[in-house]
Design an enzyme around this catalytic site. Structure first.
Site, PDB file in Angstrom:
ATOM      1  N   ASP A 193      -0.293   5.785  -1.102  1.00 10.36           N
ATOM      2  CA  ASP A 193       0.314   4.463  -1.005  1.00 10.36           C
ATOM      3  C   ASP A 193       0.812   4.164   0.400  1.00 10.36           C
ATOM      4  OD1 ASP A 193       1.234   2.030  -2.359  1.00 10.36           O
ATOM      5  OD2 ASP A 193       3.247   2.773  -1.947  1.00 10.36           O
ATOM      6  N   MET A 274       5.992  -3.274  -4.398  1.00 13.32           N
ATOM      7  CA  MET A 274       5.778  -4.470  -3.589  1.00 13.32           C
ATOM      8  C   MET A 274       5.070  -4.183  -2.268  1.00 13.32           C
ATOM      9  SD  MET A 274       6.924  -6.950  -5.374  1.00 13.32           S
ATOM     10  CE  MET A 274       6.875  -8.220  -4.109  1.00 13.32           C
ATOM     11  N   ARG A 275       4.772  -2.909  -1.988  1.00 18.16           N
ATOM     12  CA  ARG A 275       4.152  -2.601  -0.710  1.00 18.16           C
ATOM     13  C   ARG A 275       2.792  -3.272  -0.573  1.00 18.16           C
ATOM     14  NH1 ARG A 275       5.008   2.552  -0.502  1.00 18.16           N
ATOM     15  NH2 ARG A 275       6.795   2.422   0.893  1.00 18.16           N
ATOM     16  N   ALA A 276       2.045  -3.380  -1.674  1.00 21.56           N
ATOM     17  CA  ALA A 276       0.723  -3.998  -1.614  1.00 21.56           C
ATOM     18  C   ALA A 276       0.817  -5.453  -1.169  1.00 21.56           C
ATOM     19  CB  ALA A 276       0.041  -3.903  -2.982  1.00 21.56           C
TER      20      ALA A 276
END
Length: 680
Positions: A193, A274-276
């Site tokens: 990720d 929420m990183r995406a």
């Protein structure tokens, strides 16, 4: 220093080049993971990227590459007085898979810290990579403790080195680029990720393109400097385009309509966290800047999704990365077109490259092999032929001679933990007890080589009796090298889990074999989570085969398991002897990695003279060498012969049924796989 292969001379691989160039334009994208088979220019492209990166202004003499415009106030070489900075090329720092912790984060001189109170610090690779590129080849093979350090540095933008209360901190912001061959094992989800983008690469099947690859490579090998000179003009043009895109990047507008499309896409594909969303937003703006535009378009959002989401959708190591492009298009349409978008203002699909792909530097839409054909393989769920009745003649498409086609496995489940007894010293993992660099402290010893983990109490105890003889006058403790003590720690190791699977006719009942495959798949998933190597031996008919030599790739083992045919006699002894050969070779290759033998069978043995006696002797051979073992008893029905239990006793291990293997089954199941053998 050898002349690197020019980036613009790479043939094809548009998605790989685009992913790297977007990170060169906007390092905030978060790096790129390159997945693909060996020999596909992964490492060549990464190493060539450094020559295109803008030069970095640094404080003269600073080992930590501080920016003269805003030097790090906590820099170990600081504080820095105001002075004109100097420029140097951006660095590409390679992290070897077998690097030590001290090599990565740096080393602190504990002896001087205790006796003189001096923070004598030698920077590591994270300091060298600050404001540059940190490249990890075969990143999926990186040891867990190094992965943890990378995760911390990537999350905080800084590296901390602590030794018994003495700490050093320095900035560590870098572009993380990793390459890997999925056949050698998957990457930990936490590190996966952290990569902003991922690209899949494969060798071209076009004859002309392959010829051009070979022609350019041979020309480079014959005269690297001359070859690079012929591509200098293209390299300069691409370098200028990157610089122009960096200047344009702050002016790119990300409208509310675009943000809604990004959020809707991430929600539709059920990515975690929420990183995406953030990565997609940054990638979209980088794509617009790369195309020379000040506004993000729908095509930018689509391209960003293809690069930022595939590796974030995996739920277990057997899921193939990729996106359903039809679903992606539908989601973007439903979220509405971005405000003020102009269909005529699209990025150049060729990215400024020439026709043969040699001078473009990326910019095209990467092909997604996962979206081309999703027809389930034969034998997968939903495509399995109906089981034929017992004794029925061979049906069309069904192999003759009693052999049956592969059947789909049942759903995997969480298994109870099986471990190897004793205390090992193998590679760090999560299965069996072992002496490791990380874990709980169990004692102290004299250091062998460089001191890495100080045992403070033992060190003070060793130095205390000699203080008067050493002339101690003040409050400080007089410590010498001979006083230092290394802390011994106990943690967990990864093992070699070798599966020996019975694929004979006695196991061929479809419902039964499906359950057996589901159990082995569950154990493979457990092995992945515990950082084990796995191997697969099967036996049926007249012989045993090594279906998969020991590897770190549970994906490969799962694929071989799914395609496993059944039928014929049960050469149990041959399977056990083949496993013995595999383990013998692996002990020579990696003597510190302890094996765990998992035999999946109903215990029947047929074929040849005295098959049961031969199987018993083969089992005792494993027992004499101390191989930890467990037999998964696949016998079913009201009448049970107990043959699997007898085999477990010969092996010196224990037997568990398929039901007992489940973590939520009988409470108190013995975890140590040799407990039954010791009790006997």
């Amino acid at each position: 220093m050898s002349t690197p292969y020019p980036f613009t001379a790479i043939v094809g691989q548009d998605d790989l080049r685009l992913g790297l160039l977007l990170n060169a334009v906007s390092p905030a994208v978060g790096g790129v993971l390159v997945r693909g088979e060996k020999g596909t220019a992964k490492s060549t492209a990464v190493r060539a990227l450094a020559a295109l990166m803008p030069e970095v202004p640094v404080v003269p003499g600073c080992r930590f590459s501080c920016d003269p415009a805003s030097p790090d106030p906590a820099c170990p070489d600081g504080p820095h007085a105001e002075a004109a900075g100097v420029s140097r090329p951006a660095r590409t720092v390679e992290l070897p898979v077998g690097a030590s912790e001290d090599r990565l984060v740096g080393a602190l001189d504990i002896e001087r810290a205790l006796s003189e109170g001096v923070k004598a610090f030698e920077p590591g690779l994270l300091a060298d990579a600050h404001r540059g590129i940190l490249y990890v080849d075969e990143v999926n093979l990186l040891h867990d403790h190094l992965v943890d350090l990378l995760l911390d540095a990537a999350a905080m933008g800084a590296s901390y080195v602590e030794r018994e209360g003495v700490s050093v901190r320095h900035a560590a912001r870098f572009l993380l680029v990793g390459t890997m061959n999925p056949e050698e094992g998957e990457l930990r989800p936490q590190l996966l990720d952290r990569f902003g983008l991922t690209v899949e690469v494969s060798a071209s099947r076009d004859t002309d393109e392959r010829v051009e690859v070979v022609r350019r490579r041979l020309a480079y090998d014959d005269d690297p400097e001359g070859f690079a000179a012929r591509w200098a003009e293209e390299e300069g043009a691409l370098r200028e385009r990157i610089a122009a895109a960096r200047v344009l990047l702050p002016r790119v507008v990300l409208s509310d309509g675009v943000l809604r499309q990004i959020a809707a896409t991430c929600a539709a594909f059920e990515v975690d966290g929420m990183r995406a969303d953030i990565v997609m937003a940054r990638t979209s703006t980088a794509l617009a800047a790369w195309a020379g535009r000040e506004e993000v378009t729908a095509d930018d959002v689509r391209q960003a999704a293809l690069l930022a989401l595939p590796h974030r959708r995996r739920r277990n190591p057997f899921d193939a990365p990729g996106l359903d492009e039809d679903k992606l298009d539908q989601t973007l349409d439903e979220a509405g077109p971005p405000e003020n978008s102009d269909g005529d203002d699209q990025p150049d699909p060729d990215g400024g490259g020439d026709d043969d792909g040699g001078g473009g530097g990326g910019g095209g839409v990467p092909p997604q092999a996962d979206g081309e054909d999703r027809t389930p393989p034969q034998g997968s769920e939903g495509d399995s032929p109906s089981p034929a009745p017992e004794g029925a003649p061979d049906a069309p498409g069904r192999p003759a001679g009693g052999e049956q086609q592969p059947v789909a496995s049942a759903e995997p489940f969480r298994t109870k933990m099986l471990s190897v007894p004793g205390l090992g010293e193998g590679a760090a993992g999560r299965r069996s007890r072992a002496r490791t660099e990380h874990g709980r402290t169990t004692g102290a010893r004299r250091p062998q080589g460089a001191l890495t983990k100080l045992h403070l109490a033992a060190t003070v105890q060793a130095a205390a009796p000699h203080q008067r003889a050493r002339g101690r006058a003040g409050r400080g403790l007089v410590v010498r090298r001979d006083d230092l003590r290394q802390a011994t720690r106990e943690g967990r190791e990864g093992n070699l889990v070798l599966f020996v699977v019975d694929a004979s006719g006695s196991m061929a009942a479809r419902q039964r074999m499906s359950a057996v495959k589901g159990a082995v798949l569950s154990l493979l998933l457990d092995a992945y989570q515990r950082r084990d190597k796995v191997g697969l031996v099967t036996f049926r008919g007249k012989e045993a085969d090594v279906a998969l030599p020991p590897t770190s790739s549970v994906d490969a083992a799962a694929a071989r398991l799914e395609s496993l045919p059944t039928g014929g006699r049960t050469p149990l002894a041959a399977g056990l002897l083949k496993a013995h050969d595999v383990l013998r070779v692996e002990r020579l290759r990696d003597p510190s990695r302890r094996p765990l033998l998992v035999v999946v069978t109903d215990g029947r043995a047929t074929g040849g003279p005295e098959p049961v006696a031969l199987a018993g002797r083969a089992g005792r051979l494993h027992r004499s060498e101390g191989t930890a073992s467990v037999v998964v008893d696949c016998e079913s029905g009201y009448v049970r012969l107990g043959l699997a239990g007898e085999l477990a006793r010969e092996l010196g291990g224990t037997a568990v049924t398929l039901d007992e293997l489940r973590a939520d089954s009988i409470a108190g199941l013995v975890k140590d796989v040799t407990a039954a053998g010791r009790a006997a």
